[in-house]
Design an enzyme around this catalytic site. Sequence first.
Site, PDB file in Angstrom:
ATOM      1  N   ASP A  30       0.814  -1.017   0.166  1.00  0.00           N
ATOM      2  CA  ASP A  30      -0.106  -0.146  -0.038  1.00  0.00           C
ATOM      3  C   ASP A  30       0.814   1.153   0.157  1.00  0.00           C
ATOM      4  OD1 ASP A  30      -3.383   0.123   0.713  1.00  0.00           O
ATOM      5  OD2 ASP A  30      -2.029   2.117   1.234  1.00  0.00           O
ATOM      6  N   VAL A 152     -18.366  -9.675  -2.649  1.00  0.00           N
ATOM      7  CA  VAL A 152     -18.184  -9.813  -0.923  1.00  0.00           C
ATOM      8  C   VAL A 152     -19.281  -8.816  -0.661  1.00  0.00           C
ATOM      9  CG1 VAL A 152     -15.984 -10.504  -0.939  1.00  0.00           C
ATOM     10  CG2 VAL A 152     -16.325  -8.059  -0.893  1.00  0.00           C
ATOM     11  N   LYS A 203     -19.315  -8.787 -13.807  1.00  0.00           N
ATOM     12  CA  LYS A 203     -19.150  -7.741 -12.361  1.00  0.00           C
ATOM     13  C   LYS A 203     -19.886  -6.608 -12.432  1.00  0.00           C
ATOM     14  CE  LYS A 203     -17.479  -6.101  -8.701  1.00  0.00           C
ATOM     15  NZ  LYS A 203     -18.198  -6.680  -7.221  1.00  0.00           N
ATOM     16  N   ASN A 207     -23.591  -5.524 -10.342  1.00  0.00           N
ATOM     17  CA  ASN A 207     -23.768  -4.365  -9.534  1.00  0.00           C
ATOM     18  C   ASN A 207     -25.059  -3.474 -10.261  1.00  0.00           C
ATOM     19  OD1 ASN A 207     -22.152  -5.073  -7.459  1.00  0.00           O
ATOM     20  ND2 ASN A 207     -20.518  -3.953  -8.714  1.00  0.00           N
ATOM     21  N   HIS A 241     -45.424 -12.265  -4.151  1.00  0.00           N
ATOM     22  CA  HIS A 241     -45.498 -12.788  -5.374  1.00  0.00           C
ATOM     23  C   HIS A 241     -44.375 -13.567  -5.498  1.00  0.00           C
ATOM     24  CE1 HIS A 241     -45.501 -13.684  -9.760  1.00  0.00           C
ATOM     25  NE2 HIS A 241     -46.696 -13.326  -9.590  1.00  0.00           N
ATOM     26  N   CYS A 257     -19.053   0.228  -5.409  1.00  0.00           N
ATOM     27  CA  CYS A 257     -19.749  -0.702  -6.247  1.00  0.00           C
ATOM     28  C   CYS A 257     -20.919  -0.282  -7.179  1.00  0.00           C
ATOM     29  CB  CYS A 257     -19.933  -2.222  -5.927  1.00  0.00           C
ATOM     30  SG  CYS A 257     -18.360  -3.124  -5.321  1.00  0.00           S
ATOM     31  N   TYR A 312     -22.516   4.150   4.476  1.00  0.00           N
ATOM     32  CA  TYR A 312     -23.546   3.812   3.606  1.00  0.00           C
ATOM     33  C   TYR A 312     -24.260   2.278   3.578  1.00  0.00           C
ATOM     34  CZ  TYR A 312     -21.177   0.091   0.899  1.00  0.00           C
ATOM     35  OH  TYR A 312     -20.638  -1.055   0.428  1.00  0.00           O
TER      36      TYR A 312
END
Length: 415
Positions: A30, A152, A203, A207, A241, A257, A312
């Site tokens: 990182d 995930v 992918k 989303n 339903h 995402c 979020y």
Amino acid sequence: MKICIIGQGYIGLPTAALFAMHNCEVVGVDINEKIIENLNKGKVHIEEPGIENIIKNSVKKGLYHASLSPEKADAFMITVPTPYLEESYKCDLNYVLNACESIIPFLEKGNTVIIESTIAPMSTDNYIKPLFEKAGFEIGKDLYLAHCPERVLPGKMIEELIHNDRIIGGITPKCSKKASEIYKKFVEGNLMETEAKTAEMSKCMENTFRDVNIALANELTKICSEIGVNALDVIEMSNKHPRVNIHSPGPGVGGHCLAVDPYFIYAEAPDTAKLIKLSRDINNSMPEFVVEKTKKLVPNKNSKIAILGVAYKGNTGDTRESPALKIISLLKDEGYEIAIHDPHIDNPDYLSLDDVISDASLILVLSDHNEFKNLNYEIINEKMKNPVIFDTKSVISYIPDNVKLINYGNLSEID
């Protein structure tokens, strides 16, 4: 096997933890010096159950260490962010390409490179593959390249990384096979081998599906608010339903995402992807919708509004693309005094629940944390003159008679 993982954030760190837990030697890379320093002490910077214990044990065993630069390894994984370019909505590949360039000096023939970062369709073929070819590698023969996107849910990352099926998108079938062998170290779900471009689109489409369905629920909420129908009851009844599953409405869509990936598809075919773009616009409009309803509940703009939750996603500290941030900004622009409480975020400006609700005219719930499901109404009655709660996440199921609850089911009462 030694694995070098570029990016130690919400995806890279849990992935590194699981490889280390399964006796792989892992180096987590990182650019943040503080994060590297803490990780080498066994301290993690994300809220995710189980991760810190795994990292601590792996550091002690010598199976994991963090570094500011890559090292030679058998496999390399790229898990850096991929934002979108606001002017074009295209996927910004700069972080991914820079990460790929950073590992080139450490690559050897026979290595495998896996891109886990979510990227636009054709990115691996058109941009990433040429980068390694320019460095002298022949993809599929002496370097194996694949796009293997993660799937995930924050709060359940360990469980889902192990048990969820994985899409393995190789540039060649041999690339897919090599990448599959790596994930077999800990993945118990199916490893579905395919082309890189199919993996990329799959992918993004996963989303996008969710974003479009949330937009439908949010638009339903707006319609029901106008005509006086309980949107939450409509959703509950409709979902009885056997082939209907309307998603939950909310204050907008957050996360790296759902709030981003649909743009990657739209940017590739803007004249065709009309539904995708409209859904993004609907979900992006929800913070303004919440603010307009809040203004009706609290006409006096000198009033104090207590914000419960900025993340979020419930029970996490993840604020990426959180609609709560936009709502807070808009309310401040209107002149309201804003006090914020989020038990999952370490922020010196955020207050205790008692201090946040003291003399507030409204409690505005923007995150579905468990802590908000059963609020202390004795304190609320003590601290607020006329307790009113606006729950945009439908997290509160019980309130006493002397507290007024507004949610997406009874919005028409304030119009």
